[in-house]
Design a protein around this motif. Structure first.
Motif, PDB file in Angstrom:
ATOM      1  N   UNK A 311       0.785  -1.221   0.000  1.00  0.00           N
ATOM      2  CA  UNK A 311       0.000   0.000   0.000  1.00  0.00           C
ATOM      3  C   UNK A 311       0.818   1.273   0.000  1.00  0.00           C
ATOM      4  N   UNK A 312       2.019   1.225  -0.536  1.00  0.00           N
ATOM      5  CA  UNK A 312       2.760   2.480  -0.706  1.00  0.00           C
ATOM      6  C   UNK A 312       2.081   3.292  -1.802  1.00  0.00           C
ATOM      7  N   UNK A 313       1.780   4.565  -1.563  1.00  0.00           N
ATOM      8  CA  UNK A 313       1.344   5.385  -2.695  1.00  0.00           C
ATOM      9  C   UNK A 313       2.460   5.367  -3.735  1.00  0.00           C
ATOM     10  N   UNK A 381      -9.622   8.611  -1.005  1.00  0.00           N
ATOM     11  CA  UNK A 381      -9.744   7.985  -2.328  1.00  0.00           C
ATOM     12  C   UNK A 381      -8.668   6.921  -2.553  1.00  0.00           C
ATOM     13  N   UNK A 382      -7.432   7.250  -2.207  1.00  0.00           N
ATOM     14  CA  UNK A 382      -6.332   6.323  -2.452  1.00  0.00           C
ATOM     15  C   UNK A 382      -6.398   5.118  -1.519  1.00  0.00           C
ATOM     16  N   UNK A 383      -6.736   5.378  -0.262  1.00  0.00           N
ATOM     17  CA  UNK A 383      -6.845   4.255   0.679  1.00  0.00           C
ATOM     18  C   UNK A 383      -8.010   3.350   0.310  1.00  0.00           C
ATOM     19  N   UNK A 384      -9.130   3.951  -0.090  1.00  0.00           N
ATOM     20  CA  UNK A 384     -10.286   3.150  -0.488  1.00  0.00           C
ATOM     21  C   UNK A 384      -9.953   2.270  -1.690  1.00  0.00           C
ATOM     22  N   UNK A 387      -7.901  -0.538  -0.406  1.00  0.00           N
ATOM     23  CA  UNK A 387      -8.689  -1.450   0.426  1.00  0.00           C
ATOM     24  C   UNK A 387      -9.612  -2.332  -0.417  1.00  0.00           C
ATOM     25  N   UNK A 388     -10.126  -1.787  -1.505  1.00  0.00           N
ATOM     26  CA  UNK A 388     -10.994  -2.588  -2.375  1.00  0.00           C
ATOM     27  C   UNK A 388     -10.251  -3.799  -2.925  1.00  0.00           C
ATOM     28  N   UNK A 389      -8.945  -3.664  -3.104  1.00  0.00           N
ATOM     29  CA  UNK A 389      -8.142  -4.770  -3.621  1.00  0.00           C
ATOM     30  C   UNK A 389      -7.617  -5.683  -2.512  1.00  0.00           C
ATOM     31  N   UNK A 390      -7.456  -5.133  -1.307  1.00  0.00           N
ATOM     32  CA  UNK A 390      -6.728  -5.864  -0.274  1.00  0.00           C
ATOM     33  C   UNK A 390      -7.467  -6.053   1.058  1.00  0.00           C
ATOM     34  N   UNK A 421       1.212   9.711  10.659  1.00  0.00           N
ATOM     35  CA  UNK A 421       0.948   8.358  11.147  1.00  0.00           C
ATOM     36  C   UNK A 421       1.142   7.288  10.085  1.00  0.00           C
ATOM     37  N   UNK A 422       0.908   7.662   8.830  1.00  0.00           N
ATOM     38  CA  UNK A 422       0.827   6.646   7.774  1.00  0.00           C
ATOM     39  C   UNK A 422       2.086   6.631   6.920  1.00  0.00           C
ATOM     40  N   UNK A 423       2.700   5.452   6.821  1.00  0.00           N
ATOM     41  CA  UNK A 423       3.782   5.226   5.858  1.00  0.00           C
ATOM     42  C   UNK A 423       3.186   4.704   4.558  1.00  0.00           C
ATOM     43  N   UNK A 424       2.193   3.849   4.712  1.00  0.00           N
ATOM     44  CA  UNK A 424       1.560   3.198   3.563  1.00  0.00           C
ATOM     45  C   UNK A 424       0.139   2.844   3.959  1.00  0.00           C
ATOM     46  N   UNK A 425      -0.663   2.446   2.989  1.00  0.00           N
ATOM     47  CA  UNK A 425      -2.089   2.202   3.254  1.00  0.00           C
ATOM     48  C   UNK A 425      -2.292   1.005   4.175  1.00  0.00           C
ATOM     49  N   UNK A 426      -1.357   0.080   4.203  1.00  0.00           N
ATOM     50  CA  UNK A 426      -1.462  -1.056   5.110  1.00  0.00           C
ATOM     51  C   UNK A 426      -1.466  -0.612   6.573  1.00  0.00           C
ATOM     52  N   UNK A 427      -0.908   0.575   6.847  1.00  0.00           N
ATOM     53  CA  UNK A 427      -0.823   1.078   8.222  1.00  0.00           C
ATOM     54  C   UNK A 427      -2.113   1.732   8.706  1.00  0.00           C
TER      55      UNK A 427
END
Length: 551
Positions: A311-313, A381-384, A387-390, A421-427
């Motif tokens: 989940x890295x942008x 938008x990017x996190x969603x 998340x839709x994929x993972x 707080x966030x490094x990547x979307x997994x966080x």
């Protein structure tokens, strides 16, 4: 020997000349100094970080010079071709913000006036140039079998001389026309080789835009131009294609640097002006106290799908790669906070000559900064999308509570120093899940995290008395004043200095009271700013959570 007769014998169906193709693909009408570069992967596997690195550099230097960047597929190794690899390359380029002006659009379609952009569709072109070399006595058929070549190599190794097909070892170089026709009549398979004029005792100065001027021995190998099946080797195909597509700069991995004398010689013998070459240092990583090349077997970070799954942008990875290209990028970024990284001018000469050192911690730091600078809507938008994929359960919740989620992402985001707080979307999930009632209830049912030094009786007293004074309309200063006043009333010191002076007089610190409220609302001892958390949760949810029986 009548070389024209030989050329017609070997390639009888080829009637077009190099001049025909040179006229068909004229010089490009570009401003002076504009670069024409390409990304030309072989579809024998899926994309990795090194390929993205090379493509990124090629695209940036072309477009910053107002030139052309095109995408060519070098698919002459049909035995190793992987289904879907072309689409994977195109999708990966797009995902990383790398856009080409010409080239393959998918496996079967392309755009641009200098195609075909798939080498397997250019066979007649390669054959025309090889036929011309044969006519000039600069290429010839070789009938050696694999076994014969291996036997020659063993002898050369025993005698400790340079291995390969050269000099006296090039046994078909001076074959007569009758010998050639006799071998053809016997149905012997053959390759077409270049008749190299090189002398390894002489030196050629190879100019590289990254490495500088380097002296290397001339090539004396009679390299293969066409294989037994008529397909071109990389050496021939890239030379013909780069000439006809009017490539000005070839940017490729340094594993090709040792081939530069071959390629410069080949361009000269074909009558082409050679492009400028830039060989990119290998991406390295620290392994203990030493550096080594990133490994497909050992290092997941070399895979493009690693960044997507984690989940890295991808803009974070892109900016990190630009930083690997030119180390002054971060200085530029600090002075140009709001500009896209495409406005940073890459300078090939400023690249490290010893190899770019990949540091996941540095990537993480850059990614934190990039996500912190995004708007709440962009983060949503990017996190969603990730998340839709993972994580479909979380994506369903985000979709159902869009406005609430955007408010959550906006906490401490519009400050002068946004929270990181966030490094990547997994966080993200672990930082926001307590806002949602189902996650919160599951967490509470598994056990609470109130401070051990605060008894549950005191927890109840703090929460009961806080509910009595809670006013959702308070501003941040008023809210804190109320908490401070309540804390002192309940016997908690207003600060650490006072508490240390006479600890026996106090139950604890005002921070303990705030922590009790925080845990009651979130079941976390650390969260974003508590006042902002409560404002986003809303009065009804705050009172409901504070009013629970935590015993």
């Amino acid at each position: 020997m009548d070389y024209t007769k030989l050329a017609d014998l070997l390639l009888p169906s080829i009637d077009k000349t190099p001049e025909y193709y040179s006229n068909l693909y004229p010089e490009r009408n570009l401003k002076q100094g504009a670069m024409v570069t390409r990304y030309a992967p072989s579809p024998t596997g899926f994309q990795h970080l090194g390929g993205v690195f090379a493509a990124l550099i090629s695209e940036r230097v072309a477009h910053q010079s107002e030139g052309i960047f095109y995408f060519r597929v070098e698919d002459t190794d049909k035995k190793r071709e992987v289904v879907g690899a072309i689409e994977d390359s195109i999708t990966t380029l797009r995902d990383f913000g790398i856009f080409f002006d010409e080239g393959m659009v998918d496996s079967n379609s392309e755009k641009g006036a200098y195609g075909p952009y798939k080498q397997s569709d250019r066979m007649e072109i390669y054959h025309a140039f090889v036929k011309d070399l044969i006519k000039k006595g600069l290429a010839y058929p070789c009938f050696c079998t694999e076994e014969e070549l291996n036997a020659t190599r063993e002898i050369q190794q025993e005698q400790k001389i340079n291995t390969g097909y050269h000099g006296k070892w090039a046994i078909h170089r001076n074959a007569t026309f009758d010998e050639i026709t006799d071998n053809l009549a016997k149905g012997k398979p053959f390759v077409i080789r270049l008749k190299s004029p090189g002398d390894p005792n002489k030196r050629v100065i190879c100019n590289d835009l990254i490495k500088g001027d380097i002296s290397m021995p001339e090539n004396d190998q009679d390299i293969v131009l066409l294989k037994t099946n008529g397909l071109p080797t990389y050496h021939l195909a890239h030379a013909v294609d780069d000439h006809l597509m009017r490539t000005t700069h070839v940017i490729r991995g340094e594993e090709w640097f040792s081939s530069l004398p071959i390629h410069l010689q080949l361009f000269e013998m074909l009558g082409f002006t050679a492009p400028k070459y830039a060989h990119i240092p290998t991406i390295m990583k620290m392994d203990g106290t030493s550096k080594r090349k990133l490994s497909k077997r050992k290092d997941p970070e070399i895979r493009v799908d690693y960044y997507k799954t984690e989940g890295y942008p991808l803009i974070s990875v892109t900016e990190y790669l630009v930083n690997l290209v030119n180390s002054n990028f971060q200085e530029w970024r600090s002075a140009n906070v709001d500009e896209p990284c495409t406005n940073f001018n890459i300078i090939l000469e400023n690249m490290s000559k010893s190899g770019a050192l990949f540091d996941i911690l540095k990537l993480n730091d850059m990614s934190k900064d990039i996500i912190a600078a995004m708007s709440a809507g962009t983060v949503y938008d990017l996190y969603l999308a990730w998340a839709k994929e993972n994580d479909t359960a979380t994506s369903d919740i985000l979709t159902k509570h869009e406005d609430y989620a955007k408010q959550i992402f906006n906490i401490e985001r519009e400050n002068e120093k946004p929270r990181k707080d966030f490094v990547k979307w997994l966080d993200v999930k672990e930082h926001i899940e307590y806002f949602f009632d189902d996650f919160y209830k599951n967490s509470i049912s598994a056990g609470t995290n109130f401070p051990e030094q605060i008894t549950m009786e005191d927890v109840k007293i703090i929460l009961r008395d806080y509910i009595a004074i809670y006013n959702h309309c308070d501003d941040a200063d008023t809210w804190f004043s109320r908490v401070k006043e309540l804390s002192e009333k309940l016997g908690y010191a207003k600060n650490g200095r006072v508490y240390k002076k006479n600890p026996e007089l106090y139950k604890g610190l005002i921070s303990d009271v705030a922590t009790v409220i925080r845990v009651a609302l979130t079941n976390r001892t650390q969260t974003q700013d508590l006042y902002e958390v409560m404002q986003v949760m809303g009065e009804k949810r705050v009172i409901e959570r504070l009013s629970q029986d935590f015993l």
